[in-house]
Write an enzyme that holds these catalytic residues in place. Sequence first.
Site, mmCIF file in Angstrom:
data_model
loop_
_atom_site.group_PDB
_atom_site.id
_atom_site.type_symbol
_atom_site.label_atom_id
_atom_site.label_comp_id
_atom_site.label_asym_id
_atom_site.label_seq_id
_atom_site.Cartn_x
_atom_site.Cartn_y
_atom_site.Cartn_z
ATOM 1 N N CYS A 16 73.049 47.824 120.117
ATOM 2 C CA CYS A 16 72.880 46.492 119.506
ATOM 3 C C CYS A 16 72.953 46.580 117.978
ATOM 4 O O CYS A 16 73.661 45.805 117.340
ATOM 5 C CB CYS A 16 71.559 45.896 119.961
ATOM 6 S SG CYS A 16 71.172 44.356 119.161
ATOM 7 N N LYS A 36 78.774 43.086 114.904
ATOM 8 C CA LYS A 36 79.750 42.098 115.406
ATOM 9 C C LYS A 36 79.486 40.714 114.822
ATOM 10 O O LYS A 36 80.372 40.051 114.301
ATOM 11 C CB LYS A 36 79.684 42.092 116.933
ATOM 12 C CG LYS A 36 80.520 41.098 117.674
ATOM 13 C CD LYS A 36 79.877 39.757 117.892
ATOM 14 C CE LYS A 36 78.529 39.769 118.547
ATOM 15 N NZ LYS A 36 78.480 40.123 119.942
ATOM 16 N N GLU A 87 73.712 16.203 119.209
ATOM 17 C CA GLU A 87 73.434 14.818 119.611
ATOM 18 C C GLU A 87 74.348 14.378 120.756
ATOM 19 O O GLU A 87 74.035 13.439 121.489
ATOM 20 C CB GLU A 87 73.570 13.852 118.428
ATOM 21 C CG GLU A 87 74.979 13.654 117.932
ATOM 22 C CD GLU A 87 75.032 12.686 116.744
ATOM 23 O OE1 GLU A 87 74.515 11.567 116.874
ATOM 24 O OE2 GLU A 87 75.585 13.061 115.694
ATOM 25 N N CYS A 120 75.778 43.914 118.813
ATOM 26 C CA CYS A 120 75.392 42.555 118.382
ATOM 27 C C CYS A 120 75.376 42.377 116.866
ATOM 28 O O CYS A 120 75.982 41.441 116.348
ATOM 29 C CB CYS A 120 74.000 42.212 118.908
ATOM 30 S SG CYS A 120 73.650 42.785 120.557
ATOM 31 N N TYR A 174 83.440 39.440 127.214
ATOM 32 C CA TYR A 174 82.733 39.190 125.967
ATOM 33 C C TYR A 174 83.417 39.907 124.783
ATOM 34 O O TYR A 174 83.732 39.308 123.773
ATOM 35 C CB TYR A 174 81.318 39.768 126.025
ATOM 36 C CG TYR A 174 80.280 39.007 126.796
ATOM 37 C CD1 TYR A 174 79.400 38.153 126.142
ATOM 38 C CD2 TYR A 174 80.122 39.183 128.160
ATOM 39 C CE1 TYR A 174 78.393 37.492 126.825
ATOM 40 C CE2 TYR A 174 79.122 38.531 128.860
ATOM 41 C CZ TYR A 174 78.265 37.684 128.192
ATOM 42 O OH TYR A 174 77.278 37.043 128.869
ATOM 43 N N GLU A 221 85.557 38.326 121.681
ATOM 44 C CA GLU A 221 84.921 38.328 120.355
ATOM 45 C C GLU A 221 85.776 39.081 119.340
ATOM 46 O O GLU A 221 86.021 38.605 118.231
ATOM 47 C CB GLU A 221 83.531 38.961 120.439
ATOM 48 C CG GLU A 221 82.529 38.078 121.162
ATOM 49 C CD GLU A 221 81.143 38.698 121.300
ATOM 50 O OE1 GLU A 221 80.194 37.955 121.552
ATOM 51 O OE2 GLU A 221 81.002 39.932 121.164
HETATM 52 P P1 NDP Z 1 82.900 42.285 130.434
HETATM 53 O O1 NDP Z 1 82.349 42.669 131.751
HETATM 54 O O2 NDP Z 1 82.353 41.105 129.731
HETATM 55 O O3 NDP Z 1 84.449 42.030 130.576
HETATM 56 C C1 NDP Z 1 85.316 43.028 131.043
HETATM 57 C C2 NDP Z 1 86.713 42.439 131.052
HETATM 58 O O4 NDP Z 1 87.659 43.468 131.258
HETATM 59 C C3 NDP Z 1 86.913 41.425 132.163
HETATM 60 O O5 NDP Z 1 87.795 40.444 131.703
HETATM 61 C C4 NDP Z 1 87.543 42.275 133.251
HETATM 62 O O6 NDP Z 1 88.326 41.538 134.139
HETATM 63 C C5 NDP Z 1 88.435 43.174 132.425
HETATM 64 N N1 NDP Z 1 88.785 44.434 133.054
HETATM 65 C C6 NDP Z 1 88.001 45.265 133.769
HETATM 66 N N2 NDP Z 1 88.697 46.365 134.138
HETATM 67 C C7 NDP Z 1 89.946 46.215 133.640
HETATM 68 C C8 NDP Z 1 91.121 47.004 133.677
HETATM 69 N N3 NDP Z 1 91.151 48.168 134.304
HETATM 70 N N4 NDP Z 1 92.230 46.536 133.059
HETATM 71 C C9 NDP Z 1 92.216 45.347 132.403
HETATM 72 N N5 NDP Z 1 91.123 44.550 132.337
HETATM 73 C C10 NDP Z 1 90.005 44.990 132.951
HETATM 74 O O7 NDP Z 1 82.819 43.622 129.560
HETATM 75 P P2 NDP Z 1 82.860 43.864 127.980
HETATM 76 O O8 NDP Z 1 83.374 45.234 127.812
HETATM 77 O O9 NDP Z 1 83.528 42.743 127.294
HETATM 78 O O10 NDP Z 1 81.317 43.845 127.597
HETATM 79 C C11 NDP Z 1 80.400 44.667 128.304
HETATM 80 C C12 NDP Z 1 79.078 43.979 128.450
HETATM 81 O O11 NDP Z 1 78.412 44.000 127.198
HETATM 82 C C13 NDP Z 1 79.183 42.523 128.829
HETATM 83 O O12 NDP Z 1 79.243 42.347 130.218
HETATM 84 C C14 NDP Z 1 77.936 41.936 128.239
HETATM 85 O O13 NDP Z 1 76.917 42.021 129.184
HETATM 86 C C15 NDP Z 1 77.645 42.815 127.056
HETATM 87 N N6 NDP Z 1 78.035 42.148 125.799
HETATM 88 C C16 NDP Z 1 77.402 41.003 125.433
HETATM 89 C C17 NDP Z 1 77.739 40.342 124.285
HETATM 90 C C18 NDP Z 1 77.045 39.096 123.902
HETATM 91 O O14 NDP Z 1 75.975 38.832 124.421
HETATM 92 N N7 NDP Z 1 77.621 38.277 123.022
HETATM 93 C C19 NDP Z 1 78.769 40.850 123.395
HETATM 94 C C20 NDP Z 1 79.386 42.044 123.877
HETATM 95 C C21 NDP Z 1 79.019 42.651 125.035
HETATM 96 P P3 NDP Z 1 87.648 40.810 135.422
HETATM 97 O O15 NDP Z 1 87.081 39.532 134.922
HETATM 98 O O16 NDP Z 1 88.790 40.656 136.323
HETATM 99 O O17 NDP Z 1 86.615 41.771 135.944
#
Ligand code: NDP
Length: 494
Positions: A91, A99, A490, A96, A221, A225
């Site tokens: 974080c 970012k 609002e 967080c 996410y 972002e």
């Molecule tokens: P996410 O789980 O949010 O998203 C992963 C993405 O990658 C999805 O779109 C998924 O597709 C895709 N994906 C998975 N495997 C492959 C692959 N082999 N090839 C291509 N695409 C693929 O993970 P992030 O890495 O973005 O973030 C990890 C976690 O960190 C989040 O789940 C969240 O909990 C946390 N986080 C929170 C934030 C916040 O609160 N603002 C900011 C950053 C991270 P599909 O949908 O099909 O599975």
Amino acid sequence: MPKRQSSAQAETIASTAVAPVREKRRAREVGAETPIENVPRRTRARRPAKPREVDLVVIGGGSGGVATARRAASLGARTVLVERDAIGGTCVHRGCVPKKMLSYGASWASILSTCLSHTGGKEDWSDAIVRVNAEVARLTASFSQRLHESGVEILHGDAEIAAPGEVRIGNETIRARKIVVATGAHPRPLEVPGGELVSTSDDVFTWQSVPGSLVVIGGGYIAVEQASILARYGVKVDLLVREDRLLSRFDHDIAQSLAEALTRKGVRVHFNTAVTLISQANGAYEVCYTQNDRKQSVRAQAVLAAIGRDPNVQGLGLEALDIEFGDNGGIRVDRQFRTSVRGLHAIGDCTDSLQLTPVAVAQGRWLADRLFGKRGDMADLEVVPTAVFSEPAVGAVGLTEAEAIEAAGKPERIRTEIRRFVSLENRFGGMAQPSVFKLVFNARSGRVLGAHLLDNAAPEIVQVFALALRLGVKASHLKTTLALHPTVAEELFG
Ligand code: NDP
């Protein structure tokens, strides 16, 4: 950005527990920040020390681990926290905080360049990263300071659970009544030929300058972002998404409007893609992918994969303890964060729960209370507010329309209201960018089941809306609550 220590360095630093003065000097030589803190004098003994006894060892100094350790120590538990890297975890160092600060810089850059174009208003990456690093350093020091003040002893090094109730850090072994694993998660590797060439979100915060062009792989996410932030710093971004939409766990109307907004801001979004190969030649990368069965490729100066985060469970000695793991490879825990081994608990991203900082913090505090005498109230993990810090930002809490229909069994049991409008902020900036607010209701009772917002103010509004949802807010309450004008919030009232 502090560099991760190699295990060899970490081991050297861990052995400070046996000969602190000599090793402190050595640790300084290898560039460690603070080799060891609060080491009791008795650990200076030349003979191998007998395992000392404490009440709690927390492995991991991220948000969850720090919260657990501080709460336990404040309840009188003799607490040791082991961290191999800088205190603060993902974080603070790779998530967080940096970012969000970069996102502020990017927003200010776009507002200034739109409104003050005649004066050449500009915020650039190298300037932003200096501000980010200063804040990360301040937070790291503040975390360590607060741990000290709570009475937590910090050891730097790799922790291994040698046996139930026994943690080894370098040459030292500590016996603990309870152990909490809070080791977090790391970016999932991209398993295609050339996948090792890509950057991850960890790397972005170490960039001293931005590439001219970038391919981002993922639609969650982090991918959204980073695509949004980097595009605003002038990077030409191609976003390769494997689904037919962004943010598959968010409401579809919000995700669609966000994709349109990103496209309007210059991000080229490609849906239904499957990356097959990454290669590097002449200072550029080529990403080959299929889209609807057609072979395609795109070239860029850098590639970033953000396809999920895998729990950090390796090297802790968990396999030897016969620990059970969940579907995501995380440590399986019950509702009281107990693993399958007595006295061994786990919280946060290294388990099979939601990977969000406030979730780990709530779990850690509740667990420390429970283990050391005080029964605290657990945060309501059914109502989790969440945000994607893109521009515009997404804020969401409660059920999406699809989830509500599935839970209710019939579409007619669910009602939605959607408002699209251009905020004053965007009007002032000369942008026709629409904000979208969508509420999901129980059609009969009028109870609000979910709020899904797309606007830069969405995360702040959703934080308060989480409270309203927990208190059972209904459509009638929203209608009769006086709106505050002029705000974007609002639009939810009156
Ligand atoms: P996410 O789980 O949010 O998203 C992963 C993405 O990658 C999805 O779109 C998924 O597709 C895709 N994906 C998975 N495997 C492959 C692959 N082999 N090839 C291509 N695409 C693929 O993970 P992030 O890495 O973005 O973030 C990890 C976690 O960190 C989040 O789940 C969240 O909990 C946390 N986080 C929170 C934030 C916040 O609160 N603002 C900011 C950053 C991270 P599909 O949908 O099909 O599975």
